[in-house]
Design a protein around this motif. Structure first.
Motif, PDB file in Angstrom:
ATOM      1  N   ALA A   1      26.296  14.848  39.923  1.00 53.19           N
ATOM      2  CA  ALA A   1      25.440  15.490  40.915  1.00 53.19           C
ATOM      3  C   ALA A   1      24.519  14.452  41.535  1.00 53.19           C
ATOM      4  O   ALA A   1      24.015  13.561  40.853  1.00 53.19           O
ATOM      5  CB  ALA A   1      24.615  16.597  40.267  1.00 53.19           C
ATOM      6  N   ARG A   2      24.296  14.574  42.853  1.00 52.43           N
ATOM      7  CA  ARG A   2      23.369  13.682  43.538  1.00 52.43           C
ATOM      8  C   ARG A   2      22.668  14.458  44.641  1.00 52.43           C
ATOM      9  O   ARG A   2      23.300  15.213  45.368  1.00 52.43           O
ATOM     10  CB  ARG A   2      24.099  12.482  44.136  1.00 52.43           C
ATOM     11  N   GLY A   3      21.351  14.276  44.757  1.00 48.22           N
ATOM     12  CA  GLY A   3      20.576  15.020  45.735  1.00 48.22           C
ATOM     13  C   GLY A   3      20.119  16.358  45.166  1.00 48.22           C
ATOM     14  O   GLY A   3      20.119  16.572  43.958  1.00 48.22           O
ATOM     15  N   PRO A   4      19.701  17.283  46.050  1.00 49.03           N
ATOM     16  CA  PRO A   4      19.242  18.593  45.556  1.00 49.03           C
ATOM     17  C   PRO A   4      20.333  19.299  44.761  1.00 49.03           C
ATOM     18  O   PRO A   4      21.467  19.422  45.211  1.00 49.03           O
ATOM     19  CB  PRO A   4      18.920  19.355  46.856  1.00 49.03           C
ATOM     20  N   MET A   5      19.967  19.748  43.562  1.00 52.17           N
ATOM     21  CA  MET A   5      20.927  20.400  42.677  1.00 52.17           C
ATOM     22  C   MET A   5      20.670  21.903  42.667  1.00 52.17           C
ATOM     23  O   MET A   5      19.558  22.344  42.411  1.00 52.17           O
ATOM     24  CB  MET A   5      20.809  19.856  41.255  1.00 52.17           C
ATOM     25  N   ALA A   6      21.721  22.645  42.929  1.00 53.28           N
ATOM     26  CA  ALA A   6      21.611  24.096  42.903  1.00 53.28           C
ATOM     27  C   ALA A   6      22.752  24.659  42.072  1.00 53.28           C
ATOM     28  O   ALA A   6      23.039  24.161  40.987  1.00 53.28           O
ATOM     29  CB  ALA A   6      21.594  24.640  44.332  1.00 53.28           C
ATOM     30  N   LEU A   7      23.433  25.656  42.588  1.00 43.76           N
ATOM     31  CA  LEU A   7      24.413  26.369  41.770  1.00 43.76           C
ATOM     32  C   LEU A   7      25.657  25.548  41.415  1.00 43.76           C
ATOM     33  O   LEU A   7      26.022  25.472  40.238  1.00 43.76           O
ATOM     34  CB  LEU A   7      24.812  27.672  42.469  1.00 43.76           C
ATOM     35  N   PRO A   8      26.352  24.934  42.366  1.00 45.14           N
ATOM     36  CA  PRO A   8      27.567  24.196  41.978  1.00 45.14           C
ATOM     37  C   PRO A   8      27.295  23.095  40.968  1.00 45.14           C
ATOM     38  O   PRO A   8      28.139  22.823  40.098  1.00 45.14           O
ATOM     39  CB  PRO A   8      28.069  23.626  43.313  1.00 45.14           C
ATOM     40  N   GLU A   9      26.119  22.465  41.068  1.00 45.47           N
ATOM     41  CA  GLU A   9      25.798  21.357  40.168  1.00 45.47           C
ATOM     42  C   GLU A   9      25.521  21.825  38.743  1.00 45.47           C
ATOM     43  O   GLU A   9      25.463  21.003  37.825  1.00 45.47           O
ATOM     44  CB  GLU A   9      24.601  20.569  40.709  1.00 45.47           C
ATOM     45  N   LEU A  10      25.331  23.123  38.551  1.00 48.29           N
ATOM     46  CA  LEU A  10      25.131  23.673  37.211  1.00 48.29           C
ATOM     47  C   LEU A  10      26.433  24.192  36.609  1.00 48.29           C
ATOM     48  O   LEU A  10      26.422  24.911  35.608  1.00 48.29           O
ATOM     49  CB  LEU A  10      24.094  24.794  37.253  1.00 48.29           C
ATOM     50  N   THR A  11      27.538  23.845  37.232  1.00 47.59           N
ATOM     51  CA  THR A  11      28.837  24.197  36.685  1.00 47.59           C
ATOM     52  C   THR A  11      29.622  22.937  36.365  1.00 47.59           C
ATOM     53  O   THR A  11      29.326  21.849  36.858  1.00 47.59           O
ATOM     54  CB  THR A  11      29.670  25.032  37.680  1.00 47.59           C
TER      55      THR A  11
END
Length: 430
Positions: free
Chosen positions: A407-417
């Protein structure tokens, strides 16, 4: 005592026992969350939001205790701003949960797939991480954002906030846990880790029980977690962000962007900390820009060329330490650079890989900036304040990653999978 540590403290057997019990309950809850439909998750998010609205007075009262304690202990104004919750901020945090409910569910999304020549069907699909730990400082909004994003992505969360927000976090978690039970979900989907620094160390070492740790705070906290954890970590870095005013800049745009990037909310990680100005426009740009910054209360650390153009605006000589500092307040370093190459070199030397902005009408200069700046976000003719999950349309964010893996940059839903491969055949053997 805060969440920040100079190095991992020793975890006592009691600390290990506490974290093991929490994480074990989280794993049970995570298995339930992984099976939820989007409708069930969205209903739960709305229930959490409604519960926070209903408990606003209780939350603000608890937060007032934290703010008053911080003030009496000499907490900086910028940190008090991060800590403070008023009714409007509580309402905004609740609305962020509703915004997350309106976003697509990442779980089950097919990232890629194909049917092989032998008829075997393969596809890569998004699945929850499982148990996500958050270690953060005086940001009670993170408590709610992390819980909401965790729920929507099918993850159970263990939250460890700093002691500066202890009262706020305790009430926020109690409200959310109660709301989860009203919609038939396990309260242990959201848990608060309390205790001393030893419990933080135990969380950092709970490999196999906790799937991911995300630290969010100052450099000391982040480095402590990155270097001391055996649990995988996504590094959310500090924000030593720059605005570079190019020779071909629209100077009115440049002034507006500079003032916004520095003063809109100076305590956050996407606020600009350094201003770089091309020598060709320095005499036209800096006298007015420095006056506007000064009038906004900004303390200016400048090089000799900038000082010569400052007029009656108070400045002080900048050191390398000043250029490397994330101020978290109304302070800014300023330098005149000879050209784009010099600006790029300055960013390479002092930047933190967070957000870097160029103001220019020269397409060649903007293309070089985008190609050569090594940062999670590069901006052209826009304020660094836009590096934000909400501004990007992601809903609430769980942090801004400055690393390059996963993950790079703002982390939201996809980055938590994460993903798993699903392979379907009809008696295929190799």
């Amino acid at each position: 005592m805060t969440a920040t540590t100079a190095g991992p403290a020793q975890a006592s057997p009691e600390d290990v026992e506490l974290v093991t019990a929490l994480a074990t309950r989280s794993r049970v809850a995570a298995r339930r969350l992984a099976l939820l439909t989007r409708a069930e998750k969205d209903a739960a998010l709305h229930a959490l939001a409604d519960a926070l609205d209903a408990a606003s007075e209780q939350v603000v009262a608890a937060n007032s205790e934290d703010v008053e304690r911080g003030r009496s202990q000499g907490m900086e104004q910028s940190l008090q701003d991060r800590l403070r919750l008023d009714p409007e901020r509580v309402a905004a945090v609740a609305q962020a949960l509703r915004d997350v409910a309106g976003l697509p569910d990442p779980v089950g999304e097919v990232v890629r797939g194909s049917t092989l020549a032998n008829g075997l069907q393969i596809r890569e699909v998004r699945v929850p991480m499982g148990v996500v730990g958050m270690i953060y400082e005086a940001r009670p909004n993170v408590t709610v954002d992390a819980a909401g994003l965790g729920l929507k992505s099918g993850n159970a969360v263990i939250l460890r906030g700093g002691s500066a927000a202890a009262s706020s976090n305790r009430v926020l978690v109690e409200v959310m846990r109660s709301a989860l039970t009203t919609v038939g979900l396990p309260a242990d989907a959201v848990q608060l880790l309390e205790g001393g620094h030893g419990s933080v160390t135990a969380l950092m070492r709970a490999r196999g029980l906790v799937d991911l740790l995300i630290p969010r705070g100052g450099a000391g906290l982040i480095q402590s977690v990155v270097l001391g954890s055996t649990v995988p970590v996504i590094e959310t870095g500090i924000g030593n962000c720059h605005v570079y005013v190019d020779a071909a800049a629209d100077l009115e745009q440049a002034r507006a962007i500079t003032i916004n990037a520095k003063t809109h909310r100076p305590s956050v990680c996407n606020a600009a900390e350094s201003l770089l100005v091309h020598r060709a426009v320095a005499a036209d740009f800096l006298p007015v820009a420095l006056r506007q910054l000064c009038d906004a209360g900004v303390r200016l650390h400048v090089d000799a060329a900038t000082a010569a153009l400052a007029g009656d605006v108070p400045t002080e000589p900048a050191t390398d330490e000043d250029y490397a500092t994330e101020y978290h307040g109304l302070e800014m370093s300023v330098a005149v650079v000879d050209d784009l190459d010099a600006a790029l070199e300055h960013v390479r030397r002092f930047g933190s890989g967070h957000s870097e902005a160029i103001v220019t009408q020269d397409r060649g200069a903007s293309r070089r900036w985008v190609a050569e700046v090594d940062a999670a976000a590069v901006l052209v003719n826009a304020s660094t304040r836009f590096t934000d999950g909400g501004e990007f349309g992601f809903g609430a964010e769980i942090g801004i990653s400055t690393q390059k893996l996963h993950a790079r940059g703002p982390m939201a839903l996809p980055e938590l999978t994460t993903t798993k491969w699903v392979v379907e055949g009809e008696g295929h053997v190799r």
